[in-house]
Enzyme design. Structure first.
Site, PDB file in Angstrom:
ATOM      1  N   ASN A  86      72.537   0.506  11.701  1.00  0.00           N
ATOM      2  CA  ASN A  86      72.844   0.306  10.278  1.00  0.00           C
ATOM      3  C   ASN A  86      71.585   0.435   9.432  1.00  0.00           C
ATOM      4  O   ASN A  86      70.997   1.530   9.453  1.00  0.00           O
ATOM      5  CB  ASN A  86      73.724  -0.927  10.017  1.00  0.00           C
ATOM      6  CG  ASN A  86      73.190  -2.256  10.483  1.00  0.00           C
ATOM      7  OD1 ASN A  86      72.818  -2.405  11.633  1.00  0.00           O
ATOM      8  ND2 ASN A  86      73.179  -3.229   9.614  1.00  0.00           N
ATOM      9  N   ASP A  87      71.147  -0.560   8.714  1.00  0.00           N
ATOM     10  CA  ASP A  87      70.135  -0.371   7.663  1.00  0.00           C
ATOM     11  C   ASP A  87      68.837   0.277   8.140  1.00  0.00           C
ATOM     12  O   ASP A  87      68.300  -0.095   9.191  1.00  0.00           O
ATOM     13  CB  ASP A  87      69.716  -1.721   7.074  1.00  0.00           C
ATOM     14  CG  ASP A  87      70.876  -2.608   6.716  1.00  0.00           C
ATOM     15  OD1 ASP A  87      72.021  -2.177   6.832  1.00  0.00           O
ATOM     16  OD2 ASP A  87      70.607  -3.755   6.331  1.00  0.00           O
ATOM     17  N   TYR A 140      67.085  -9.259  11.762  1.00  0.00           N
ATOM     18  CA  TYR A 140      67.783  -8.586  10.661  1.00  0.00           C
ATOM     19  C   TYR A 140      66.801  -7.805   9.772  1.00  0.00           C
ATOM     20  O   TYR A 140      65.595  -7.811   9.982  1.00  0.00           O
ATOM     21  CB  TYR A 140      68.572  -9.620   9.853  1.00  0.00           C
ATOM     22  CG  TYR A 140      69.954  -9.916  10.413  1.00  0.00           C
ATOM     23  CD1 TYR A 140      70.329  -9.505  11.689  1.00  0.00           C
ATOM     24  CD2 TYR A 140      70.889 -10.609   9.656  1.00  0.00           C
ATOM     25  CE1 TYR A 140      71.601  -9.780  12.185  1.00  0.00           C
ATOM     26  CE2 TYR A 140      72.161 -10.892  10.150  1.00  0.00           C
ATOM     27  CZ  TYR A 140      72.512 -10.474  11.413  1.00  0.00           C
ATOM     28  OH  TYR A 140      73.763 -10.743  11.901  1.00  0.00           O
ATOM     29  N   SER A 141      67.346  -7.214   8.725  1.00  0.00           N
ATOM     30  CA  SER A 141      66.608  -6.225   7.928  1.00  0.00           C
ATOM     31  C   SER A 141      65.367  -6.774   7.238  1.00  0.00           C
ATOM     32  O   SER A 141      65.257  -7.971   6.979  1.00  0.00           O
ATOM     33  CB  SER A 141      67.531  -5.644   6.863  1.00  0.00           C
ATOM     34  OG  SER A 141      68.411  -4.755   7.486  1.00  0.00           O
ATOM     35  N   GLU A 196      72.704  -7.958  -0.998  1.00  0.00           N
ATOM     36  CA  GLU A 196      71.956  -7.631   0.210  1.00  0.00           C
ATOM     37  C   GLU A 196      70.858  -6.627  -0.132  1.00  0.00           C
ATOM     38  O   GLU A 196      70.948  -5.878  -1.107  1.00  0.00           O
ATOM     39  CB  GLU A 196      72.897  -7.045   1.273  1.00  0.00           C
ATOM     40  CG  GLU A 196      73.875  -8.085   1.819  1.00  0.00           C
ATOM     41  CD  GLU A 196      74.642  -7.612   3.056  1.00  0.00           C
ATOM     42  OE1 GLU A 196      74.809  -8.404   3.990  1.00  0.00           O
ATOM     43  OE2 GLU A 196      75.081  -6.448   3.084  1.00  0.00           O
TER      44      GLU A 196
HETATM   45  C1  FRU Z   1      73.184  -4.996   5.386  1.00  0.00           C
HETATM   46  C2  FRU Z   1      72.962  -6.148   6.348  1.00  0.00           C
HETATM   47  C3  FRU Z   1      71.760  -6.981   5.939  1.00  0.00           C
HETATM   48  C4  FRU Z   1      71.364  -7.619   7.237  1.00  0.00           C
HETATM   49  C5  FRU Z   1      71.641  -6.505   8.223  1.00  0.00           C
HETATM   50  C6  FRU Z   1      72.077  -6.979   9.586  1.00  0.00           C
HETATM   51  O1  FRU Z   1      73.914  -3.966   5.964  1.00  0.00           O
HETATM   52  O2  FRU Z   1      74.122  -6.972   6.415  1.00  0.00           O
HETATM   53  O3  FRU Z   1      72.008  -7.884   4.904  1.00  0.00           O
HETATM   54  O4  FRU Z   1      70.030  -8.000   7.272  1.00  0.00           O
HETATM   55  O5  FRU Z   1      72.657  -5.708   7.652  1.00  0.00           O
HETATM   56  O6  FRU Z   1      72.129  -5.891  10.471  1.00  0.00           O
END
Ligand code: FRU
Length: 452
Positions: A11-12, A71-72, A189
């Protein structure tokens, strides 16, 4: 030629930065399947933002602070040091979440050394506090961290922490005030404040919010142009418009890297995906890819996103459309319109029906992208058509197609539509109606196959 994981869920984008002559780009990775499970930071590097090398796993969720995921977050290059700021997604045994803002010192461009967390959760807000963006304020020499958060009244907001040192002494400075946006989604986010061409740009992802023209999507990635006052912690938007960054179906959690040589532009990468969505590849245990890096500028009071010039290096064989109407599976198309209505069907069936349709209606002055004609449909409830007004008409399209994605750059970066698409065998025809000249190239691979 897009960055994607060999398996599991990407993801991010995280920690996108130029350091020591190399571009570093990390991503959120759940190696265990196409689910938002335990997250790691995976590390990729590039010399030119076009060709990428997989370095390997960088941050592992292996301490008490990040026991349910790294996480991010973002990166700060400082002399020889590259610091990575991320959210330790800690959960207690009873599954109560208590996030920490954590720090890694990346040694020799590759080894992650964890330093003590900078601060824990702010008790005056809900458990949704994450995604630290580190900023050095060059005017007062202080460091700031912006955190995406949620008030106890369930409103999205940003928290700001500050310190004289990047590694210690962090204190809570206050909640960012954004006049006019006190009630705009229930969680923000991945927030960031970028300075581009003398403008301050607040980029964030408001959640659970219905916006006109966005179909059934409730999670968005957009920005406000304005002015940031670090003394009063107020971001004053120049007008009340929240602009979405991308008009397509799958784009979220964009991250910018400052340009080392030119403050008038930055480079943006986003996740080509959405939270709470599923994709056809889930059944193959993988999901997600990043967008191409895009050059970001301000023009006519809006952000302009353009494919980097360097991407031309990926062009391979040129396809002459006089002799074929088969669209290569991986290609770049450049289209110059001579005016009037235009319809493109990409990956249509042999009889000319179906496919992904890009339509420009000259009397309505709007462009529509519709993916409902492809055989493999997904996230249908979020809507399969997206429209964007083009008051000055359509004159130019640049389209990048990879095996499972398409990025459509309209009118020199005026608007972008990014989407995942999964054409099947037999969906391969290009149908063009309208007056335009079209150039088409096959594109070469840009990411090394090896996966550490
Ligand atoms: C956004 C998010 C962030 C979080 C991450 C977890 O897509 O939900 O807020 O840190 O992905 O993977």
């Amino acid at each position: 030629y897009h960055i994607q994981s060999v398996t599991g869920l990407l993801n991010d984008p995280n920690g996108f930065v130029f350091h020591d002559g190399v571009w570093h780009l990390f991503y959120q990775w759940c190696p265990w399947g196409a689910v938002h499970g335990l997250k790691y930071w995976y590390h990729t590097v590039s010399d030119d933002l076009v060709r990428w090398r997989n370095v390997g796993v960088c941050i592992r969720p292996d301490t008490e602070y990040d026991n349910k995921g790294a996480y991010s977050g973002s990166a700060l290059p400082l002399g020889d040091n590259l610091y990575l700021y991320y959210t330790g997604n800690h959960r207690d045994e009873d599954w109560t979440r208590r996030p920490y803002t954590c720090l890694v010192d990346l040694k020799d461009g590759g080894t992650a050394v964890k330093l003590p967390p900078l601060f824990g959760m702010n008790e005056n807000y809900t458990e949704h506090q994450r995604d630290p963006k580190i900023i050095r304020n060059e005017r007062n020499g202080r460091y700031y961290i912006i955190i995406g958060a949620q008030t106890k009244e369930k409103k999205g907001c940003c928290l700001i922490y500050s310190s004289d040192s990047p590694t210690e002494g962090w204190t809570f400075a206050g909640q960012l005030s954004v006049p006019g946006f006190e009630d705009f989604g229930d969680m923000w986010e991945c927030p960031s404040i970028e300075c581009i061409s003398g403008y301050d740009v607040l980029i964030f992802c408001p959640q659970h919010l219905t916006l006109p023209g966005r179909g059934g999507s409730v999670h968005h990635n957009g920005y406000l142009l304005g002015h940031m006052d670090w003394d009063t912690l107020t971001f004053t938007p120049d007008n009340t418009r929240f602009h979405v960054l991308d008009f397509g179906f799958d784009s979220y959690a964009a991250e910018c890297a400052a340009n080392p040589d030119d403050r008038n532009k930055a480079t943006l990468v986003a996740w080509m995906g959405l939270p709470d969505a599923s994709y056809p590849t889930d059944e193959e245990d993988w999901s997600g890819c990043l967008t191409l890096p895009r050059e970001l500028r301000v023009r006519d009071h809006r952000l302009i996103q353009q494919p980097l010039d360097e991407l031309r290096a990926l062009r391979g064989k040129k396809i002459d459309l006089e002799f074929t109407d088969i669209l290569p599976r991986v290609c770049e198309m450049e289209l110059i319109s001579r005016g009037g209505d235009l319809t493109l069907q990409l990956f249509a069936d042999a009889d000319g029906s179906g496919g992904m349709t890009i339509g420009y209606d000259d009397s309505a002055r709007e462009i529509t992208v519709d993916r409902s004609g492809l055989r493999r449909r997904f996230n249908v409830e979020q809507g399969e058509r997206r429209t964007r007004p083009l008051p000055k008409g359509l004159f130019h399209l640049r389209i990048f197609i990879d095996r499972s994605s398409i990025e459509i750059f309209v009118n020199d970066g005026d608007a972008v539509f990014s989407s995942r698409i999964f054409p099947t065998v037999g969906e391969e025809k290009l149908v063009v109606r309208g007056d335009a000249s079209i150039h088409l190239w096959e594109l070469n691979r840009a990411v090394e196959e090896s996966f550490a």
